[in-house]
Enzyme design. Sequence first.
Site, PDB file in Angstrom:
ATOM      1  N   PRO A 141       0.529  -1.263  -0.331  1.00 49.99           N
ATOM      2  CA  PRO A 141      -0.325  -0.387  -0.605  1.00 49.99           C
ATOM      3  C   PRO A 141       0.454   1.630  -0.006  1.00 49.99           C
ATOM      4  CG  PRO A 141      -0.407  -1.273   1.709  1.00 49.99           C
ATOM      5  CD  PRO A 141       0.421  -1.983   1.100  1.00 49.99           C
ATOM      6  N   ASN A 142       0.463   2.121  -0.773  1.00 47.93           N
ATOM      7  CA  ASN A 142       0.996   3.603  -0.687  1.00 47.93           C
ATOM      8  C   ASN A 142       2.438   3.477  -1.462  1.00 47.93           C
ATOM      9  OD1 ASN A 142      -1.143   4.877   0.831  1.00 47.93           O
ATOM     10  ND2 ASN A 142      -0.159   3.316   2.561  1.00 47.93           N
ATOM     11  N   ARG A 168       5.011  11.477  -2.772  1.00 42.23           N
ATOM     12  CA  ARG A 168       4.906  11.049  -1.213  1.00 42.23           C
ATOM     13  C   ARG A 168       6.085  10.917  -0.285  1.00 42.23           C
ATOM     14  NH1 ARG A 168       4.784   4.046   1.507  1.00 42.23           N
ATOM     15  NH2 ARG A 168       3.791   5.372   3.175  1.00 42.23           N
ATOM     16  N   TYR A 207      11.600   9.114   0.935  1.00 44.93           N
ATOM     17  CA  TYR A 207      10.426   7.960   0.544  1.00 44.93           C
ATOM     18  C   TYR A 207      11.227   7.766  -0.787  1.00 44.93           C
ATOM     19  CZ  TYR A 207       7.537   5.505   3.375  1.00 44.93           C
ATOM     20  OH  TYR A 207       6.577   5.222   4.771  1.00 44.93           O
ATOM     21  N   ASN A 209       8.636  -5.492  -0.677  1.00 45.64           N
ATOM     22  CA  ASN A 209       8.536  -3.823  -0.354  1.00 45.64           C
ATOM     23  C   ASN A 209       6.758  -4.185   0.396  1.00 45.64           C
ATOM     24  OD1 ASN A 209       7.862  -1.696   1.539  1.00 45.64           O
ATOM     25  ND2 ASN A 209       8.871  -0.932  -0.190  1.00 45.64           N
ATOM     26  N   ALA A 248       2.956  -1.070   5.059  1.00 50.71           N
ATOM     27  CA  ALA A 248       2.573  -0.858   6.605  1.00 50.71           C
ATOM     28  C   ALA A 248       2.454  -2.589   6.483  1.00 50.71           C
ATOM     29  CB  ALA A 248       1.173  -0.079   6.633  1.00 50.71           C
ATOM     30  N   HIS A 280       4.024  -4.211   9.450  1.00 48.48           N
ATOM     31  CA  HIS A 280       3.658  -4.475  10.089  1.00 48.48           C
ATOM     32  C   HIS A 280       2.581  -4.853  11.003  1.00 48.48           C
ATOM     33  CE1 HIS A 280       6.703  -1.831   9.392  1.00 48.48           C
ATOM     34  NE2 HIS A 280       6.544  -0.592   8.983  1.00 48.48           N
ATOM     35  N   ASP A 306       1.926 -15.760   7.184  1.00 49.78           N
ATOM     36  CA  ASP A 306       1.054 -17.426   6.471  1.00 49.78           C
ATOM     37  C   ASP A 306       1.956 -17.412   5.222  1.00 49.78           C
ATOM     38  OD1 ASP A 306       0.987 -17.428   9.440  1.00 49.78           O
ATOM     39  OD2 ASP A 306      -1.212 -17.222   8.749  1.00 49.78           O
ATOM     40  N   GLU A 348      12.523  -9.357   2.377  1.00 48.64           N
ATOM     41  CA  GLU A 348      11.194  -8.125   2.728  1.00 48.64           C
ATOM     42  C   GLU A 348      12.827  -7.127   2.653  1.00 48.64           C
ATOM     43  OE1 GLU A 348      10.038  -8.362   7.030  1.00 48.64           O
ATOM     44  OE2 GLU A 348      10.809  -5.715   6.958  1.00 48.64           O
ATOM     45  N   HIS A 383      12.633  -2.353   2.435  1.00 51.21           N
ATOM     46  CA  HIS A 383      12.300  -1.736   2.567  1.00 51.21           C
ATOM     47  C   HIS A 383      13.326  -0.212   2.190  1.00 51.21           C
ATOM     48  CE1 HIS A 383       9.452  -3.362   5.148  1.00 51.21           C
ATOM     49  NE2 HIS A 383      10.136  -3.680   5.753  1.00 51.21           N
ATOM     50  N   LEU A 384      12.277   1.053   1.723  1.00 56.24           N
ATOM     51  CA  LEU A 384      13.013   1.867   0.863  1.00 56.24           C
ATOM     52  C   LEU A 384      14.466   2.908   1.936  1.00 56.24           C
ATOM     53  CD1 LEU A 384      10.109   3.196  -1.005  1.00 56.24           C
ATOM     54  CD2 LEU A 384      12.784   2.921  -1.975  1.00 56.24           C
ATOM     55  N   SER A 385      12.652   3.191   3.151  1.00 57.11           N
ATOM     56  CA  SER A 385      13.729   3.648   4.256  1.00 57.11           C
ATOM     57  C   SER A 385      14.056   2.598   6.063  1.00 57.11           C
ATOM     58  CB  SER A 385      12.458   4.867   5.247  1.00 57.11           C
ATOM     59  OG  SER A 385      11.251   3.369   5.402  1.00 57.11           O
ATOM     60  N   ARG A 437      13.142   4.928  12.518  1.00 55.92           N
ATOM     61  CA  ARG A 437      11.184   5.640  12.440  1.00 55.92           C
ATOM     62  C   ARG A 437      10.622   5.565  13.186  1.00 55.92           C
ATOM     63  NH1 ARG A 437       9.052   5.419   6.894  1.00 55.92           N
ATOM     64  NH2 ARG A 437       8.397   7.089   7.754  1.00 55.92           N
ATOM     65  N   ARG A 496       6.814   0.812  13.598  1.00 53.64           N
ATOM     66  CA  ARG A 496       7.714   0.447  12.405  1.00 53.64           C
ATOM     67  C   ARG A 496       8.822  -0.544  12.545  1.00 53.64           C
ATOM     68  NH1 ARG A 496       5.230   3.580   8.595  1.00 53.64           N
ATOM     69  NH2 ARG A 496       4.822   5.931   8.627  1.00 53.64           N
TER      70      ARG A 496
HETATM   71  C1  DHK Z   1       7.050   1.724   3.376  1.00 55.82           C
HETATM   72  C2  DHK Z   1       6.564   2.115   3.670  1.00 55.82           C
HETATM   73  O1  DHK Z   1       4.803   2.322   2.813  1.00 55.82           O
HETATM   74  C3  DHK Z   1       6.075   2.182   5.245  1.00 55.82           C
HETATM   75  O2  DHK Z   1       4.435   1.885   5.809  1.00 55.82           O
HETATM   76  C4  DHK Z   1       7.022   0.942   5.910  1.00 55.82           C
HETATM   77  C5  DHK Z   1       8.277   1.227   3.913  1.00 55.82           C
HETATM   78  C6  DHK Z   1       8.059   1.130   5.156  1.00 55.82           C
HETATM   79  C7  DHK Z   1       9.540   1.250   3.065  1.00 55.82           C
HETATM   80  O3  DHK Z   1      10.247   2.310   3.237  1.00 55.82           O
HETATM   81  O4  DHK Z   1       9.633   1.499   1.796  1.00 55.82           O
HETATM   82  O5  DHK Z   1       7.185   1.486   7.662  1.00 55.82           O
END
Ligand code: DHK
Length: 148
Positions: A11-12, A19, A24, A75, A78, A81, A88, A99, A101-103, A108, A112
Site C-alpha cells: 500500500p501507498n 509521497r 521515500y 516491500n 505498512a 507491520h 503465513d 523483505e 524497505h526504502l527507508s 523511524r 515500524r
Molecule cells: C514503506 C511503507 O509504506 C511504510 O509503511 C513502511 C516502507 C516502510 C519503506 O520504507 O519502503 O513502514
Amino acid sequence: MPSTIYVLNGPNLNALGKREPGIYGALTLADIEALCVAEGEKLGLEIVFRQSNHEGDLVDWFHEAGEKAAGIAVNAGAYTHTSIALHDAAKAIGIPVVELHLSNVHAREKFRHTSLLAPAAKGVICGFGADSYILALNALKTLTNQTR
Ligand code: DHK
C-alpha cells in the site's frame, strides 16, 4: 531459461515520487520498476513487478509466485507491520522471500520496528532507498543459485 523473480509492492507505494520524498525519495514506482528490470537483465532474472493497496492481492501473488517463480522481493509497506496473512503466505510457499524497505524502518516510529513478515523471510534489507530493491535482487540471485 532465466529465473523469474516477483517484485511485489504494498500500500501507498503507488504514490512514490510525491509521497514524503524526504523519506521515500524522488523516484516513482515506475522508475524503480525500470531499475529492477535493468538489474534483472544484468543478473539473468526475469522480473514480474506489481503493486497493490489490497492485502489479499499480495497474498494471491505470493501463492502465484510459489507456482511460477524462483523468489520474491517484497516491500509490503505498512502490511509489513500488521499482516499475519502475509507471514503465513510466505511460509506456505517453497521459495525464498526477501523483505525490503526504502527507508530505515528502525530509525523511524516504534510501530515500524516490528515486522510480522520478517520471521518468515530469508532476510531483510532496509534504508538504502531504491538500492534496497537492487540489493534484494542480488540476494535472490545468490539464493536461487543455491536452490533452483
Ligand atoms: C514503506 C511503507 O509504506 C511504510 O509503511 C513502511 C516502507 C516502510 C519503506 O520504507 O519502503 O513502514
